[in-house]
Design an enzyme around this catalytic site. Structure first.
Site, mmCIF file in Angstrom:
data_model
loop_
_atom_site.group_PDB
_atom_site.id
_atom_site.type_symbol
_atom_site.label_atom_id
_atom_site.label_comp_id
_atom_site.label_asym_id
_atom_site.label_seq_id
_atom_site.Cartn_x
_atom_site.Cartn_y
_atom_site.Cartn_z
ATOM 1 N N GLU A 1 0.816 -1.217 0.000
ATOM 2 C CA GLU A 1 0.000 0.000 0.000
ATOM 3 C C GLU A 1 0.847 1.263 0.000
ATOM 4 O O GLU A 1 0.617 2.194 0.774
ATOM 5 C CB GLU A 1 -0.949 -0.013 1.208
ATOM 6 N N GLU B 1 -12.428 -1.885 12.433
ATOM 7 C CA GLU B 1 -12.436 -1.120 11.187
ATOM 8 C C GLU B 1 -13.623 -1.481 10.289
ATOM 9 O O GLU B 1 -14.333 -0.606 9.808
ATOM 10 C CB GLU B 1 -11.122 -1.359 10.432
ATOM 11 N N ASP C 1 -8.675 -8.574 4.206
ATOM 12 C CA ASP C 1 -8.350 -7.519 5.165
ATOM 13 C C ASP C 1 -9.435 -7.355 6.221
ATOM 14 O O ASP C 1 -10.219 -6.418 6.137
ATOM 15 C CB ASP C 1 -8.125 -6.197 4.425
#
Lengths: 698, 698
Positions: free
Chosen positions: B306, B413, B385
């Site tokens: 990333e 998240e 993820d």
């Protein structure tokens, strides 16, 4: 530091025309001229000089001026005293006193006439710019230069008057230097909470004057933080300096105002427009502001909109709010421009009854006739928000006793953000030419904002500026055509989009046939191309939330902004007819009927007014789904064609300009491909209907 | 300033148990104890004191301690000399020298035993915490207190050893005080580029020690700006202070490291792990760092992921990168923890061949056996993820000669961001219990990260922390169950999710039956409830881009992150079998076969592995579309049930805690309704299939 845009005056000029720029004569009586008029007159002189310097290749100090502050006869004498050959030809800026009977038509502010003057003995041959005020002299001078460059000859114009009284720019610049919806860098008015007044400001004023703009709002309509303090001693000196600079170019300074200033600045407990302490606060504030900035044109107000404070909080109407301010600003000749962009921005997407398109009309029609004469309602061209295609706001033709101003967006928020080329003048032209059917004749939007339909002196057109501190002013070089075009079109509603584009190309780029033909092709096709690969048939949005760039078909579909397409596996579109949300009934009968019926509703607005099945056929004979597929494939091909044509200009345009535009076109192509593929894939996945031509859909 | 969370020790206690807290005896030989061990011992003493103060209602200074630094006999003497009645019962922290032959099993770091000691004459009745190191004494002490509170009685435990060697928290805290994916306020480690070490840090260390956590990475894996300078003299003093504070609680300080530090900090021209100057730079840097922070556990590294720099830039492998650092840190006993979260984050959504799920395995399997022994690969539980449902990463069971660590996300998240209740221990438990079939036995993920399957000393489990400077530590009070649960589960993989939940409820809230039953119901059902109203059957995402909260079915569908559901009007899901992307073949045969076949693939992962038509039937007999509708309606009803049950606790919980949790549950309900309506509407519009029960879909 910055480009001269369309005021570069470079390039070859027809010799015959060039000759006239050998001398400039002036004639005005200093005693009847105000300081401001005199300033404009001098700027006009300077402009001829700048043009002449380029045309004749002289350095500025080699140029001769003949100025006279008494009257023309003196100039004649002076002329006779000089070497005849030298003064054979020239340009005369001629002040015509307003009270001369035969020149009544020049009395309109900004009016001018370009006229050849040959004396009987043919001793001299002058082109005169005649006007009865500074603005007219300035505009006429720019017009004369434009003739020289664009036409290669000078022509009698007759008396030319501006179509609209107010031709304004709205800057959405913040005091920290950022620009809301700005795509050309940062603000050149503000930086780190300071006001900038410098050479760039002066050049910008020149650019605006050259296209006839006479008002500029320098700060964002969303007035927050330090911007609220613009009307405080912190900023007066700089604002006065800017207003005086602007005035010399015939431009009035305006500001956006925070309706809650009595609280945030004045420390009052509220901002109820009918509360005594609030009224007193504004009275004193206006007194103070005008003592410090006498040239100020007035204020633009966004109230009760998208979170901005306003009269609703106190159970008051927009008329209460606007009139209170208008009353206090009236003694100074100031205007209050009140935006009609008011809607419920917390809509539940599940609520299918509320229709944001209706909001402007629903909010403001009941107030028609209730606003003071120095209040102007500023109405966006469409009922939604600057989409690539919208119908015209029904407030035009609805309101009959209210000053109105048409608001368009030069900044390309929803039309490619100056990374795509999208020449918007044709869109604005459609708005101006739209027949509202509110009267038998003089019923077009332009008639209304001219004051021709219902009277009204305070009206006109405003454009949200697309400029910033990028060296080329507008990010995309080709986006400058929109800034230029806004000014020219608002000054002369009769100009065609193509005429404006031709002018701008001639003024900006090397004057060769291929530059003209290829750029003209790109500009004139750019709006429809952008529409082809983005949201179809008036449905709007389909962009990424917040930043509004790039495709996202459902981006606003489940959001709170009232912007829904309601696509399902069968069809798409909103029924806004009398059987649906009733929006269509806000129009005058002829238009209401046209929109009501699928058969007469223009295809380009079909999905705005109707819910259509993918298998339904458009007027073209294509099914809706095939139309979506076709236009999206075509749009990309059109961008490729733009690039092909543009690449032919390599070596003709200067290298940096060529490369910069090419980079943007390349970005546009890749973005257009993304749009094509996302939109086509979205509808293919949703409908399951194959493309008739079996092109690749993902 | 902050809540005591599960260390509040308030409330009634069984009298019999309480009696033991009247006295605490200690026995350790100062001469064999290191400073750090002694510190932990003292903290254990303090903890008994704190508990006793609450249990007995005494003020701290009224409490008696009997400490002896020599040996137990002295304590006995002392005991005899005191009033017998007073010392009838007590707690003894008993240091067992490692070399005592009969106590070999206690030699594992962190192991302890709780054992009753009654002398023959019944003169005294002690509960002993026996351990051969500070960590064991500390953990045993917390275990004893837990028994007292949760069970109302004390019990012999036999020798208890931690399941996993490393039980770590990863904080994603930035030096400016923000927290990436933080939902509990700002960092309490950093503020304005300063390191904070204060009472809160100490209390946090206590919280972690109480659940057995022995390592903490304090800064974000995305190491930028000032965080790169953590390994510079600017921060050493504070880091040393923090590491010493942590050490007293058995916690090692770790940091995230910027692979490009040789450039950004050292001014080198590159960071090629095989370049001599880079190696030299790291050698000197490690020397410097360990001179300044001798307690440092090592570094966590996110490289080539990333946008983070890494060895790929120089044509090197992850093994090259990790081993270089590992070699230089080895002399100091340090570890390099290398994240396997590496994938192409610039995927074209049109590319259907690339499968992000494959990336971890594809990148790291070829490197198996190539890493030094002090390198640990940190592998997220799933291949994507931290979605609400994912299969277990096939790297577990794939890698055979590499130290491995399981990474889970305590921070919610993608599971409601601590505005929704979502007890995640059951999810982690599933991961730990997953049979990889890499061996005949001992093939579960927990066996692998214990080192039981393939050996390996450096392995364990890491959790991304969910804490911040909110007074209650975790934003949502109920989210503290996840922090508690992560610690407890990583310490004892055999605990059930329910046991952990019961413990946490007992430790945190008033111990009444209704609090236990209602909160237990909410926690134990919360994960499946969240799954019900969000993305179905393992498909993942469907969240708003960037901030990952709230529904947006197509939010990532046309993006570059490799996270697609490919829904069309017929069906949804990704074929990841051998006929599709081949991801399923990364598993050992038994699992590969299970996932390959729709008939044996667990329903909850169906859309992760297969493309399914809306009309296909699940194992439940429902069609896919009806399953989507039903679960989404049910999910909302389940949240309503949570609220109903929770409201019964009004007046039982303290008013502020009650109100705070109720506010979150209310927000959860409205968000769940939004999820239900957006997801159902999306699939209804796409499929055109009616809900069998005719409920409202928009």
């Amino acid at each position: 530091m910055y480009f001269k845009a369309w005021l570069n005056y470079d390039g070859e000029l027809n010799e015959n025309v060039r000759d006239y720029f050998q001398a400039v004569f002036s004639n005005y009586e200093s005693n009847v001229f105000s300081k401001v008029n005199r300033q404009m007159y001098l700027h006009a002189m300077e402009e001829v000089k700048a043009a002449a310097n380029s045309f004749l290749g002289k350095k500025p100090d080699e140029y001769d001026f003949i100025m006279n502050e008494e009257n023309f006869t003196v100039i004649e004498e002076k002329y006779e005293n000089t070497e005849e050959q030298k003064w054979k030809r020239g340009i005369l800026l001629y002040y015509v006193p307003e009270n001369q009977d035969n020149e009544e038509s020049l009395s309109t502010d900004g009016a001018y006439e370009i006229k050849q003057y040959l004396d009987e003995e043919k001793r001299f041959d002058l082109w005169t710019v005649r006007a009865s005020g500074g603005r007219g002299i300035l505009y006429g001078t720019y017009a004369l230069i434009r003739q020289a460059i664009c036409d290669g000859k000078l022509t009698d114009t007759g008396v030319v008057k501006p179509s609209l009284a107010l031709r304004m720019l709205n800057h959405w610049d913040n005091l920290d230097g950022s620009i809301e919806r700005g795509y050309s860098g940062n603000s050149f008015f503000f930086s780190k909470n300071q006001i900038l007044v410098d050479e760039r400001t002066a050049f910008y004023a020149r650019l605006l004057a050259s296209v006839g703009i006479n008002g500029v709002v320098i700060n964002n309509v969303n007035v927050k933080d330090m911007a609220t303090r613009l009307i405080s001693p912190l900023y007066y000196a700089k604002l006065r300096e800017m207003s005086e600079l602007f005035a010399g170019y015939g431009i009035q300074l305006f500001m956006s105002l925070n309706f809650a200033a009595p609280m945030e600045l004045g420390g009052l407990s509220g901002c109820d427009p009918l509360a005594e302490d609030v009224v007193r606060w504004w009275k004193e504030k206006m007194q103070e502001v005008y003592r410090e900035i006498p040239n100020l044109g007035g204020f633009l107000v966004k109230a009760d909109s998208e979170g901005r404070p306003g009269p609703f909080t106190y159970g008051r109407t927009h008329a209460d709010g606007a009139n209170m301010l208008a009353k206090e600003i009236a003694p100074y000749g100031g205007l209050i421009i009140w935006r009609c962009f008011v809607y419920n921005c917390k809509q539940d997407w599940r609520d299918k009854k509320t229709d944001r398109a209706r909001a402007g009309y629903d909010n403001f029609m009941p107030l028609d006739g209730k606003f003071l004469d120095n209040v102007i309602l500023q109405i966006k061209n469409g009922p939604m928000d600057f989409q690539v295609r919208e119908p015209i706001s029904p407030l035009f033709g609805g309101l009959r006793s209210t000053n109105q101003m048409l608001e368009v967006q030069i900044a390309q928020e929803y039309t490619g953000q100056q990374r795509h080329v999208c020449y918007l003048v044709p869109m604005w032209k459609e708005a101006l030419d739209f027949h509202t059917y509110c009267k038998e004749s003089d019923d077009r939007v332009q008639d209304i904002i001219k004051g021709k339909t219902f009277g009204g002196r305070n009206c006109g057109m405003a454009g949200v500026a697309n400029t910033g501190d990028d060296p080329n002013w507008t990010g995309h070089d080709l986006a400058a055509a929109n800034l230029y075009g806004f000014g020219r079109l608002s000054f002369d509603n009769n100009l065609s989009s193509e005429e404006i584009a031709r002018e701008w190309i001639s003024m900006t780029f090397p004057r060769t046939p291929i530059v003209m033909s290829n750029l003209l092709y790109i500009l004139m096709n750019s709006w429809s191309t952008y529409e082809h690969y983005t949201s179809p048939l008036g449905i709007g949005w389909m962009v990424n939330p917040s930043y509004h760039y790039g495709p996202n078909v459902d981006g606003y579909e489940y959001d709170r902004w009232g912007t829904y397409h309601r696509a399902d596996c069968k069809g798409i579109g909103i029924d806004r007819t009398s059987k649906g949300t009733g929006y269509s009934t806000q129009y005058q009968k002829q238009n209401a009927m046209m929109y009501e019926d699928v058969a007469t509703c223009p295809d380009e607005l079909l999905l705005f007014f109707h819910r259509i099945l993918y298998t339904d056929r458009l007027k073209s004979g294509k099914t809706l789904i095939q139309h979506i597929y076709d236009t999206h494939f075509e749009g990309v091909e059109e961008v490729k064609e733009f690039i092909r044509l543009f690449c032919q200009l390599e070596g003709v345009l200067s290298e940096d300009v060529f490369q910069r535009i090419l980079n943007r076109l390349t970005e546009q192509l890749s973005s257009a491909e993304e749009w094509r593929d996302v939109v086509n894939t979205y509808f293919y996945r949703k409908s399951g209907i194959e493309d008739e031509k079996s092109r690749e859909i993902y």
